[in-house]
Design a protein around this motif. Structure first.
Motif, PDB file in Angstrom:
ATOM      1  N   ILE A  89       0.831  -1.210   0.000  1.00  0.00           N
ATOM      2  CA  ILE A  89       0.000   0.000   0.000  1.00  0.00           C
ATOM      3  C   ILE A  89       0.862   1.255   0.000  1.00  0.00           C
ATOM      4  N   SER A  90       1.922   1.270   0.816  1.00  0.00           N
ATOM      5  CA  SER A  90       2.809   2.436   0.884  1.00  0.00           C
ATOM      6  C   SER A  90       3.463   2.697  -0.463  1.00  0.00           C
ATOM      7  N   GLY A  91       3.912   1.640  -1.121  1.00  0.00           N
ATOM      8  CA  GLY A  91       4.546   1.797  -2.420  1.00  0.00           C
ATOM      9  C   GLY A  91       3.589   2.361  -3.453  1.00  0.00           C
ATOM     10  N   LEU A  92       2.358   1.842  -3.466  1.00  0.00           N
ATOM     11  CA  LEU A  92       1.366   2.315  -4.429  1.00  0.00           C
ATOM     12  C   LEU A  92       0.981   3.770  -4.161  1.00  0.00           C
ATOM     13  N   ILE A 109       1.322   7.296  -6.564  1.00  0.00           N
ATOM     14  CA  ILE A 109       0.173   8.155  -6.866  1.00  0.00           C
ATOM     15  C   ILE A 109       0.443   9.595  -6.428  1.00  0.00           C
ATOM     16  N   ILE A 110       0.951   9.751  -5.208  1.00  0.00           N
ATOM     17  CA  ILE A 110       1.186  11.095  -4.673  1.00  0.00           C
ATOM     18  C   ILE A 110       2.296  11.812  -5.429  1.00  0.00           C
ATOM     19  N   LEU A 111       3.374  11.102  -5.742  1.00  0.00           N
ATOM     20  CA  LEU A 111       4.445  11.721  -6.525  1.00  0.00           C
ATOM     21  C   LEU A 111       3.941  12.128  -7.908  1.00  0.00           C
ATOM     22  N   GLY A 112       3.088  11.272  -8.492  1.00  0.00           N
ATOM     23  CA  GLY A 112       2.516  11.598  -9.795  1.00  0.00           C
ATOM     24  C   GLY A 112       1.647  12.846  -9.731  1.00  0.00           C
ATOM     25  N   LEU A 113       0.820  12.958  -8.682  1.00  0.00           N
ATOM     26  CA  LEU A 113      -0.019  14.137  -8.508  1.00  0.00           C
ATOM     27  C   LEU A 113       0.827  15.389  -8.309  1.00  0.00           C
ATOM     28  N   GLY A 114       1.927  15.235  -7.570  1.00  0.00           N
ATOM     29  CA  GLY A 114       2.817  16.371  -7.347  1.00  0.00           C
ATOM     30  C   GLY A 114       3.424  16.873  -8.639  1.00  0.00           C
ATOM     31  N   MET A 115       3.825  15.946  -9.492  1.00  0.00           N
ATOM     32  CA  MET A 115       4.385  16.326 -10.787  1.00  0.00           C
ATOM     33  C   MET A 115       3.323  17.010 -11.657  1.00  0.00           C
ATOM     34  N   TYR A 116       2.105  16.486 -11.609  1.00  0.00           N
ATOM     35  CA  TYR A 116       1.014  17.078 -12.397  1.00  0.00           C
ATOM     36  C   TYR A 116       0.759  18.518 -11.960  1.00  0.00           C
ATOM     37  N   VAL A 117       0.706  18.725 -10.647  1.00  0.00           N
ATOM     38  CA  VAL A 117       0.467  20.063 -10.122  1.00  0.00           C
ATOM     39  C   VAL A 117       1.598  21.010 -10.514  1.00  0.00           C
ATOM     40  N   SER A 118       2.837  20.525 -10.451  1.00  0.00           N
ATOM     41  CA  SER A 118       3.984  21.384 -10.763  1.00  0.00           C
ATOM     42  C   SER A 118       3.981  21.840 -12.215  1.00  0.00           C
ATOM     43  N   PHE A 119       3.454  21.021 -13.118  1.00  0.00           N
ATOM     44  CA  PHE A 119       3.410  21.386 -14.543  1.00  0.00           C
ATOM     45  C   PHE A 119       2.116  22.148 -14.909  1.00  0.00           C
ATOM     46  N   LEU A 151       6.712   8.123   1.923  1.00  0.00           N
ATOM     47  CA  LEU A 151       5.954   6.880   1.756  1.00  0.00           C
ATOM     48  C   LEU A 151       6.739   5.849   0.951  1.00  0.00           C
ATOM     49  N   SER A 152       7.504   6.324  -0.033  1.00  0.00           N
ATOM     50  CA  SER A 152       8.297   5.384  -0.833  1.00  0.00           C
ATOM     51  C   SER A 152       9.354   4.699   0.022  1.00  0.00           C
ATOM     52  N   GLN A 153       9.943   5.442   0.974  1.00  0.00           N
ATOM     53  CA  GLN A 153      10.943   4.847   1.863  1.00  0.00           C
ATOM     54  C   GLN A 153      10.306   3.828   2.810  1.00  0.00           C
ATOM     55  N   VAL A 154       9.099   4.127   3.275  1.00  0.00           N
ATOM     56  CA  VAL A 154       8.367   3.150   4.091  1.00  0.00           C
ATOM     57  C   VAL A 154       8.081   1.902   3.263  1.00  0.00           C
ATOM     58  N   GLY A 155       7.629   2.117   2.026  1.00  0.00           N
ATOM     59  CA  GLY A 155       7.334   0.986   1.149  1.00  0.00           C
ATOM     60  C   GLY A 155       8.555   0.139   0.865  1.00  0.00           C
ATOM     61  N   LEU A 211      25.876   4.618  -4.995  1.00  0.00           N
ATOM     62  CA  LEU A 211      25.415   5.589  -4.006  1.00  0.00           C
ATOM     63  C   LEU A 211      23.906   5.807  -4.095  1.00  0.00           C
ATOM     64  N   TYR A 212      23.385   5.789  -5.316  1.00  0.00           N
ATOM     65  CA  TYR A 212      21.935   5.962  -5.520  1.00  0.00           C
ATOM     66  C   TYR A 212      21.162   4.855  -4.809  1.00  0.00           C
ATOM     67  N   LEU A 213      21.643   3.599  -4.963  1.00  0.00           N
ATOM     68  CA  LEU A 213      20.941   2.478  -4.330  1.00  0.00           C
ATOM     69  C   LEU A 213      21.039   2.565  -2.815  1.00  0.00           C
ATOM     70  N   ARG A 214      22.175   3.007  -2.306  1.00  0.00           N
ATOM     71  CA  ARG A 214      22.317   3.118  -0.853  1.00  0.00           C
ATOM     72  C   ARG A 214      21.301   4.094  -0.271  1.00  0.00           C
ATOM     73  N   PHE A 215      21.117   5.210  -0.967  1.00  0.00           N
ATOM     74  CA  PHE A 215      20.241   6.250  -0.424  1.00  0.00           C
ATOM     75  C   PHE A 215      18.774   5.969  -0.696  1.00  0.00           C
ATOM     76  N   PHE A 216      18.446   5.612  -1.940  1.00  0.00           N
ATOM     77  CA  PHE A 216      17.054   5.479  -2.322  1.00  0.00           C
ATOM     78  C   PHE A 216      16.507   4.063  -2.137  1.00  0.00           C
ATOM     79  N   ALA A 217      17.363   3.048  -2.165  1.00  0.00           N
ATOM     80  CA  ALA A 217      16.879   1.670  -2.036  1.00  0.00           C
ATOM     81  C   ALA A 217      17.251   1.052  -0.693  1.00  0.00           C
ATOM     82  N   GLN A 218      17.734   1.895   0.246  1.00  0.00           N
ATOM     83  CA  GLN A 218      18.084   1.427   1.594  1.00  0.00           C
ATOM     84  C   GLN A 218      19.032   0.228   1.525  1.00  0.00           C
ATOM     85  N   ASP A 219      20.115   0.397   0.759  1.00  0.00           N
ATOM     86  CA  ASP A 219      21.061  -0.684   0.550  1.00  0.00           C
ATOM     87  C   ASP A 219      22.265  -0.594   1.480  1.00  0.00           C
TER      88      ASP A 219
END
Length: 233
Positions: free
Chosen positions: A19-22, A26-36, A55-59, A134-142
């Protein structure tokens, strides 16, 4: 070997991960839509970015532990397969996530999926992973995090729990860091606790069971009876 697993907690945390991942997507997509679409509403876009990323980090946290197959508990099951029924392996059913109780002692096991070279830095008293993305360490909790702090915290929790058993002499609480990735290269002979590949774990446990630190049957049975020998479904 008897495997005791908190299936109810695993199912719950799997749902949280999914649920957190989904929701994060959705929220990131809405944020991008609003920004454009509504550039003047930058505050809402930034808020969506922060919430979506959180939420993505929780997921990712729950997905890595409870959704991806094999899960950490399943990898430990496989690594210790073949031990006799004098041993009980507890997953999420004690004060620590993974606990092995048997003639070899009371072991808190810390599974890690990371690949690459794993070392122990004696000067800093910390485990480190050399190289990697480094990207995986930070964003994928590696990253490895701080096993040194986790070990101390887990031992304190176990001692506090076992103190509830009347007139019981608490045995040594042992720890082991277990790496399951085939591409993990372990060079941590100087580490304060065993740091090894999953394929070496059963050999370590059997060796400890034959040593002077092996536990008497009474102590083993007392701890196993306290935590129970049936899974929580």
């Amino acid at each position: 070997m008897i495997v005791v697993r908190n299936e109810r907690l695993i199912r719950r945390n799997k749902k949280i991960g999914n649920i957190s991942g989904l929701l994060s997507i959705i929220i990131l997509g809405l944020g991008m839509y609003v920004s454009f679409r509504f550039q003047e509403q930058i505050g809402y876009s930034l808020a969506a970015l922060v919430l979506g990323f959180s939420l993505s980090q929780v997921g990712i946290f729950y997905t890595n532990r409870f959704v991806k197959s094999p899960r950490p508990d399943e990898e430990l099951d496989a690594a210790l397969k073949g031990l006799d029924d004098e041993y009980a392996l507890y997953h999420y059913q004690s004060p620590v996530n993974h606990l092995l109780v048997g003639p070899a002692g009371v072991w808190v096991l810390y599974p890690f999926p990371q690949k690459g070279k794993i070392i122990f830095d004696e000067k800093k008293g910390r485990w480190k992973k050399i190289g990697g993305n480094l990207y995986l360490r930070f964003f994928a909790q590696d990253s490895l995090g701080r096993p040194d702090k986790e070990i101390k915290f887990s031992q304190e929790r176990m001692h506090k729990e076992l103190e509830k058993i009347p007139e019981f002499e608490i045995p040594e609480i042992k720890s082991a860091l277990v790496f399951s990735n085939e591409n993990a290269e372990i060079e941590a002979e100087n580490a304060p606790v065993p740091t090894l590949h999953a394929r070496q774990l059963k050999k370590l446990i059997r060796k400890e069971a034959k040593g002077v630190a092996s536990l008497p049957n009474y102590t083993v049975k007392t701890v196993q009876d306290y935590f129970g020998l049936e899974s929580n479904t």
